[in-house]
Design a protein around this motif. Structure first.
Motif, mmCIF file in Angstrom:
data_model
loop_
_atom_site.group_PDB
_atom_site.id
_atom_site.type_symbol
_atom_site.label_atom_id
_atom_site.label_comp_id
_atom_site.label_asym_id
_atom_site.label_seq_id
_atom_site.Cartn_x
_atom_site.Cartn_y
_atom_site.Cartn_z
ATOM 1 N N THR A 191 0.848 -1.189 0.000
ATOM 2 C CA THR A 191 0.000 0.000 0.000
ATOM 3 C C THR A 191 0.886 1.243 0.000
ATOM 4 O O THR A 191 1.851 1.322 0.766
ATOM 5 C CB THR A 191 -0.934 0.024 1.220
ATOM 6 O OG1 THR A 191 -1.727 -1.167 1.227
ATOM 7 C CG2 THR A 191 -1.851 1.228 1.179
ATOM 8 N N LEU A 192 0.556 2.212 -0.854
ATOM 9 C CA LEU A 192 1.346 3.435 -1.007
ATOM 10 C C LEU A 192 0.518 4.638 -0.586
ATOM 11 O O LEU A 192 -0.637 4.791 -0.994
ATOM 12 C CB LEU A 192 1.781 3.626 -2.461
ATOM 13 C CG LEU A 192 2.453 2.439 -3.156
ATOM 14 C CD1 LEU A 192 2.692 2.768 -4.625
ATOM 15 C CD2 LEU A 192 3.757 2.093 -2.466
ATOM 16 N N THR A 193 1.117 5.529 0.240
ATOM 17 C CA THR A 193 0.495 6.799 0.599
ATOM 18 C C THR A 193 1.594 7.847 0.781
ATOM 19 O O THR A 193 2.723 7.514 1.130
ATOM 20 C CB THR A 193 -0.318 6.712 1.915
ATOM 21 O OG1 THR A 193 0.492 6.119 2.936
ATOM 22 C CG2 THR A 193 -1.584 5.908 1.737
ATOM 23 N N LEU A 212 4.667 -1.900 -11.515
ATOM 24 C CA LEU A 212 3.491 -1.718 -10.667
ATOM 25 C C LEU A 212 2.962 -0.298 -10.797
ATOM 26 O O LEU A 212 1.765 -0.081 -10.988
ATOM 27 C CB LEU A 212 3.835 -2.024 -9.200
ATOM 28 C CG LEU A 212 4.169 -3.468 -8.842
ATOM 29 C CD1 LEU A 212 4.384 -3.604 -7.344
ATOM 30 C CD2 LEU A 212 3.063 -4.419 -9.300
ATOM 31 N N VAL A 213 3.840 0.684 -10.634
ATOM 32 C CA VAL A 213 3.486 2.081 -10.876
ATOM 33 C C VAL A 213 4.675 2.743 -11.558
ATOM 34 O O VAL A 213 5.826 2.404 -11.289
ATOM 35 C CB VAL A 213 3.136 2.840 -9.573
ATOM 36 C CG1 VAL A 213 1.879 2.306 -8.948
ATOM 37 C CG2 VAL A 213 4.285 2.789 -8.574
ATOM 38 N N GLN A 214 4.405 3.668 -12.459
ATOM 39 C CA GLN A 214 5.485 4.350 -13.172
ATOM 40 C C GLN A 214 5.258 5.855 -13.111
ATOM 41 O O GLN A 214 4.249 6.357 -13.565
ATOM 42 C CB GLN A 214 5.570 3.875 -14.618
ATOM 43 C CG GLN A 214 6.833 4.356 -15.321
ATOM 44 C CD GLN A 214 7.092 3.561 -16.592
ATOM 45 O OE1 GLN A 214 6.170 3.153 -17.283
ATOM 46 N NE2 GLN A 214 8.363 3.351 -16.903
ATOM 47 N N ASN A 215 6.231 6.534 -12.486
ATOM 48 C CA ASN A 215 6.182 7.990 -12.330
ATOM 49 C C ASN A 215 4.811 8.436 -11.824
ATOM 50 O O ASN A 215 4.222 9.402 -12.311
ATOM 51 C CB ASN A 215 6.505 8.677 -13.667
ATOM 52 C CG ASN A 215 6.822 10.152 -13.472
ATOM 53 O OD1 ASN A 215 7.318 10.562 -12.441
ATOM 54 N ND2 ASN A 215 6.528 10.948 -14.492
ATOM 55 N N ALA A 216 4.323 7.706 -10.827
ATOM 56 C CA ALA A 216 2.975 7.968 -10.320
ATOM 57 C C ALA A 216 3.005 8.977 -9.184
ATOM 58 O O ALA A 216 3.880 8.929 -8.312
ATOM 59 C CB ALA A 216 2.335 6.674 -9.835
ATOM 60 N N ALA A 217 2.050 9.904 -9.191
ATOM 61 C CA ALA A 217 1.891 10.857 -8.092
ATOM 62 C C ALA A 217 1.207 10.141 -6.940
ATOM 63 O O ALA A 217 0.130 9.556 -7.107
ATOM 64 C CB ALA A 217 1.070 12.051 -8.547
ATOM 65 N N ILE A 218 1.836 10.160 -5.767
ATOM 66 C CA ILE A 218 1.297 9.471 -4.606
ATOM 67 C C ILE A 218 0.709 10.503 -3.653
ATOM 68 O O ILE A 218 1.414 11.395 -3.161
ATOM 69 C CB ILE A 218 2.385 8.645 -3.886
ATOM 70 C CG1 ILE A 218 3.088 7.712 -4.876
ATOM 71 C CG2 ILE A 218 1.766 7.866 -2.734
ATOM 72 C CD1 ILE A 218 2.178 6.713 -5.562
ATOM 73 N N GLY A 219 -0.592 10.385 -3.384
ATOM 74 C CA GLY A 219 -1.265 11.313 -2.488
ATOM 75 C C GLY A 219 -1.668 10.639 -1.195
ATOM 76 O O GLY A 219 -1.186 9.553 -0.846
ATOM 77 N N GLN A 223 -3.048 3.609 -2.344
ATOM 78 C CA GLN A 223 -3.078 2.763 -3.535
ATOM 79 C C GLN A 223 -2.510 1.404 -3.136
ATOM 80 O O GLN A 223 -1.420 1.340 -2.568
ATOM 81 C CB GLN A 223 -2.239 3.365 -4.656
ATOM 82 C CG GLN A 223 -2.652 4.750 -5.099
ATOM 83 C CD GLN A 223 -1.780 5.269 -6.230
ATOM 84 O OE1 GLN A 223 -1.379 4.526 -7.126
ATOM 85 N NE2 GLN A 223 -1.461 6.558 -6.186
ATOM 86 N N SER A 224 -3.228 0.326 -3.429
ATOM 87 C CA SER A 224 -2.820 -1.006 -2.976
ATOM 88 C C SER A 224 -2.619 -1.959 -4.135
ATOM 89 O O SER A 224 -3.312 -1.891 -5.163
ATOM 90 C CB SER A 224 -3.859 -1.590 -2.005
ATOM 91 O OG SER A 224 -3.918 -0.821 -0.821
ATOM 92 N N PHE A 225 -1.660 -2.894 -3.949
ATOM 93 C CA PHE A 225 -1.330 -3.904 -4.952
ATOM 94 C C PHE A 225 -1.097 -5.243 -4.238
ATOM 95 O O PHE A 225 -0.540 -5.276 -3.138
ATOM 96 C CB PHE A 225 -0.058 -3.521 -5.719
ATOM 97 C CG PHE A 225 -0.098 -2.148 -6.334
ATOM 98 C CD1 PHE A 225 -0.521 -1.962 -7.634
ATOM 99 C CD2 PHE A 225 0.283 -1.026 -5.588
ATOM 100 C CE1 PHE A 225 -0.560 -0.694 -8.187
ATOM 101 C CE2 PHE A 225 0.246 0.238 -6.138
ATOM 102 C CZ PHE A 225 -0.177 0.407 -7.443
ATOM 103 N N THR A 226 -1.525 -6.307 -4.864
ATOM 104 C CA THR A 226 -1.268 -7.655 -4.346
ATOM 105 C C THR A 226 -0.083 -8.262 -5.088
ATOM 106 O O THR A 226 -0.064 -8.269 -6.330
ATOM 107 C CB THR A 226 -2.499 -8.562 -4.507
ATOM 108 O OG1 THR A 226 -3.590 -8.014 -3.762
ATOM 109 C CG2 THR A 226 -2.209 -9.965 -3.984
#
Length: 281
Positions: A191-193, A212-219, A223-226
């Protein structure tokens, strides 16, 4: 990774902070966090806090309030920043005196070190105080410094014991670090925050060759991934693609399975990266 003593389901989390003194007279920082139920304790230890060999291990043991004796042993590793393999780890088997489970008592005693196969490694002593007591004393000292007219504002801002303790209790993921994470499950959840105020932190995360994520803005919205695990370790590469508008890149990564939750906060500049190696036990 900060746990504060609190009551959850009528159970109190007891936390202690101190040092291990090895037989060669070297010192290593050490933290304990556990709950006690009917004389049995269960929790975790952290060795070498914020150091290059920081390691979190599970502990189990007993507390005899009549004999004023605490016993515990480390078992499975939750995560480690040390490059050595799991079979080379030396687990602490401790026995010491603790007059009472509260925030005023000192914990001290000796331990023997054992490898996973039961073989002997290194022995030593543990000397600890309640984290609550340490924090209270730090708060009093910080207050005294703030009131002093003999200390400049610059030095007051630089010297803050509570902030230092908070740093020790935070698991930072720094540039070029490799953290080994162990799990018995078939999958873990990532999980990303963003930590604190949203400031445009961006990251890329790769699970081996998979994006999984590329150059993603994290707020602040998680955001969760299995991530599925197998006999082959999975390497998560975490790259800071921007540092945001407030200081370094500070994204919180939470890895969880059915037994453990690991929180790590990135502390990297743009272009820097670190890795988490997921190992199925």
């Amino acid at each position: 990774m900060v746990l504060v003593s609190s009551t959850v389901s009528a159970q109190t989390t007891h936390e202690y902070l101190g040092v291990i003194t090895l037989s060669d007279s070297s010192f290593i920082s050490y933290k304990l966090s556990f709950e006690e139920t009917n004389g049995f304790i269960k929790g975790y230890s952290i060795t070498d806090l914020s150091g290059p060999h920081e390691t979190k291990s599970m502990i189990t043991g007993t507390y005899d309030k009549d004999e004023k004796q605490l016993k515990f042993r480390e078992s499975g590793i939750v995560y480690t920043k040390s490059p050595i393999t799991q079979t080379d780890f030396c687990y602490i088997h401790f026995e010491g005196r603790l007059a009472k489970l509260n925030d005023r008592r000192k914990l001290a005693g000796t331990f023997v070190g054992k490898y996973d196969d039961g073989g002997s490694c290194i022995d030593g002593e543990i000397d600890m105080k309640s984290l609550v007591k340490i924090e209270k004393r730090a708060a009093r000292l910080d207050k005294a410094v703030d009131k002093s007219i003999l200390v400049s504002k610059e030095k007051k801002d630089a010297v803050n014991l509570l902030r230092t303790l908070d740093t020790l209790n935070t698991n930072f993921l720094r540039a070029d670090e490799v953290v080994q994470v162990f799990s018995k499950d078939d999958s873990v959840t990532l999980t990303l925050t963003d930590v604190g105020q949203e400031d445009g932190d961006r990251i890329s995360i790769y699970a081996d060759d998979k994006v999984l994520v590329q150059n993603a803005a994290i707020g602040n919205k998680p955001q969760s991934f299995t991530i599925k695990l197998s006999s082959k370790p999975v390497t998560l590469k975490v790259e800071a693609t921007s540092a945001g508008s407030i200081g370094a890149n500070t994204v919180q990564l939470t890895l969880s399975d059915s037994l453990n939750v690991i929180e790590a906060i990135t502390n990297m500049e743009k272009g820097e990266s670190a890795s988490m190696v997921l190992i199925k036990q």
